[in-house]
Design a protein around this motif. Sequence first.
Motif, mmCIF file in Angstrom:
data_model
loop_
_atom_site.group_PDB
_atom_site.id
_atom_site.type_symbol
_atom_site.label_atom_id
_atom_site.label_comp_id
_atom_site.label_asym_id
_atom_site.label_seq_id
_atom_site.Cartn_x
_atom_site.Cartn_y
_atom_site.Cartn_z
ATOM 1 N N ALA A 6 82.441 44.669 -105.051
ATOM 2 C CA ALA A 6 81.987 43.471 -105.765
ATOM 3 C C ALA A 6 83.202 42.633 -106.121
ATOM 4 O O ALA A 6 84.183 43.116 -106.643
ATOM 5 C CB ALA A 6 81.234 43.853 -107.028
ATOM 6 N N GLN A 7 83.088 41.347 -105.818
ATOM 7 C CA GLN A 7 84.192 40.440 -106.091
ATOM 8 C C GLN A 7 83.591 39.172 -106.705
ATOM 9 O O GLN A 7 82.630 38.630 -106.164
ATOM 10 C CB GLN A 7 84.912 40.137 -104.787
ATOM 11 C CG GLN A 7 86.272 39.567 -104.964
ATOM 12 C CD GLN A 7 86.949 39.374 -103.614
ATOM 13 O OE1 GLN A 7 86.312 38.910 -102.687
ATOM 14 N NE2 GLN A 7 88.205 39.747 -103.529
ATOM 15 N N GLU A 8 84.169 38.724 -107.773
ATOM 16 C CA GLU A 8 83.612 37.553 -108.426
ATOM 17 C C GLU A 8 84.376 36.325 -108.007
ATOM 18 O O GLU A 8 85.575 36.345 -107.830
ATOM 19 C CB GLU A 8 83.731 37.696 -109.943
ATOM 20 C CG GLU A 8 82.840 38.764 -110.509
ATOM 21 C CD GLU A 8 82.912 38.775 -112.022
ATOM 22 O OE1 GLU A 8 83.199 37.729 -112.612
ATOM 23 O OE2 GLU A 8 82.702 39.842 -112.584
ATOM 24 N N LYS A 9 83.613 35.225 -107.854
ATOM 25 C CA LYS A 9 84.247 33.939 -107.629
ATOM 26 C C LYS A 9 84.612 33.374 -108.995
ATOM 27 O O LYS A 9 83.873 33.536 -109.958
ATOM 28 C CB LYS A 9 83.299 32.980 -106.915
ATOM 29 C CG LYS A 9 83.312 33.100 -105.432
ATOM 30 C CD LYS A 9 82.559 31.936 -104.856
ATOM 31 C CE LYS A 9 82.873 31.789 -103.405
ATOM 32 N NZ LYS A 9 82.161 30.690 -102.815
ATOM 33 N N GLN A 14 77.640 32.837 -108.590
ATOM 34 C CA GLN A 14 77.257 33.978 -107.748
ATOM 35 C C GLN A 14 78.407 34.960 -107.591
ATOM 36 O O GLN A 14 79.556 34.581 -107.551
ATOM 37 C CB GLN A 14 76.869 33.498 -106.351
ATOM 38 C CG GLN A 14 75.626 32.671 -106.325
ATOM 39 C CD GLN A 14 75.322 32.232 -104.903
ATOM 40 O OE1 GLN A 14 76.171 32.283 -104.057
ATOM 41 N NE2 GLN A 14 74.109 31.790 -104.679
ATOM 42 N N LYS A 15 78.015 36.192 -107.479
ATOM 43 C CA LYS A 15 78.991 37.219 -107.160
ATOM 44 C C LYS A 15 78.882 37.491 -105.664
ATOM 45 O O LYS A 15 77.787 37.699 -105.151
ATOM 46 C CB LYS A 15 78.704 38.508 -107.916
ATOM 47 C CG LYS A 15 78.926 38.399 -109.384
ATOM 48 C CD LYS A 15 78.692 39.736 -110.016
ATOM 49 C CE LYS A 15 78.908 39.668 -111.495
ATOM 50 N NZ LYS A 15 78.672 40.943 -112.131
ATOM 51 N N LYS A 16 79.969 37.475 -104.987
ATOM 52 C CA LYS A 16 79.969 37.753 -103.552
ATOM 53 C C LYS A 16 80.300 39.216 -103.354
ATOM 54 O O LYS A 16 81.277 39.707 -103.869
ATOM 55 C CB LYS A 16 80.999 36.878 -102.843
ATOM 56 C CG LYS A 16 80.890 36.933 -101.363
ATOM 57 C CD LYS A 16 81.754 35.883 -100.732
ATOM 58 C CE LYS A 16 81.451 35.832 -99.265
ATOM 59 N NZ LYS A 16 82.203 34.806 -98.607
ATOM 60 N N LYS A 17 79.450 39.888 -102.600
ATOM 61 C CA LYS A 17 79.648 41.304 -102.366
ATOM 62 C C LYS A 17 80.169 41.497 -100.949
ATOM 63 O O LYS A 17 79.555 41.020 -99.997
ATOM 64 C CB LYS A 17 78.352 42.065 -102.547
ATOM 65 C CG LYS A 17 77.825 41.973 -103.957
ATOM 66 C CD LYS A 17 76.557 42.751 -104.096
ATOM 67 C CE LYS A 17 76.055 42.632 -105.521
ATOM 68 N NZ LYS A 17 74.822 43.350 -105.708
#
Length: 173
Positions: A6-9, A14-17
């Motif tokens: 999990a990586q947050e912008k 939105q969280k980009k997985k």
Amino acid sequence: MAEVIAQEKQGGKQKKKLIRVDMTPMVDLGFLLITFFMFTTNFTKPNVMDLGLPAKDPEQKLIDKVIGDKNQVTFILGKDNRVFYHQSNATDLNSSNLKETDFSGIKISKIISEAYKNAPKPENFTVIIKPTDEANYKNFVDMLDNLAIAKKERYGVTDIKPWETKVYKELTQ
């Protein structure tokens, strides 16, 4: 195994997985399958040719049968894929009696069939194969194949005689 990272912008909602799939088990399975098929398959099949050899005589009696000149045809396998044939004996053989043919088509089978038709005793008809020192193995196998095509099971393989060698040398030089 598969991992989900999990990586947050920074500016977005939105969280980009990111999904990372570990391919190690798949590679192991591939190698196992390759190994299995290598051990269970035949890469080449052996080529076998049947040679009709005479049965041993249990009493060891030698019966001297003379095959007449017209009851046999002799093939001399020479160099450069040349093959000569004759139906003569030592006194009658000359350069005009020793004829040449080749392995193309069904010429040898026709020669055998014609000699068989003209034989006085067809039950004693024999094909004699005499390879010279210059002949190659492929020609010998081709000759045996032609015998199988002509359906002649009575044949012999022997060395070329000196009187045949003399006439053969005259034609090849």
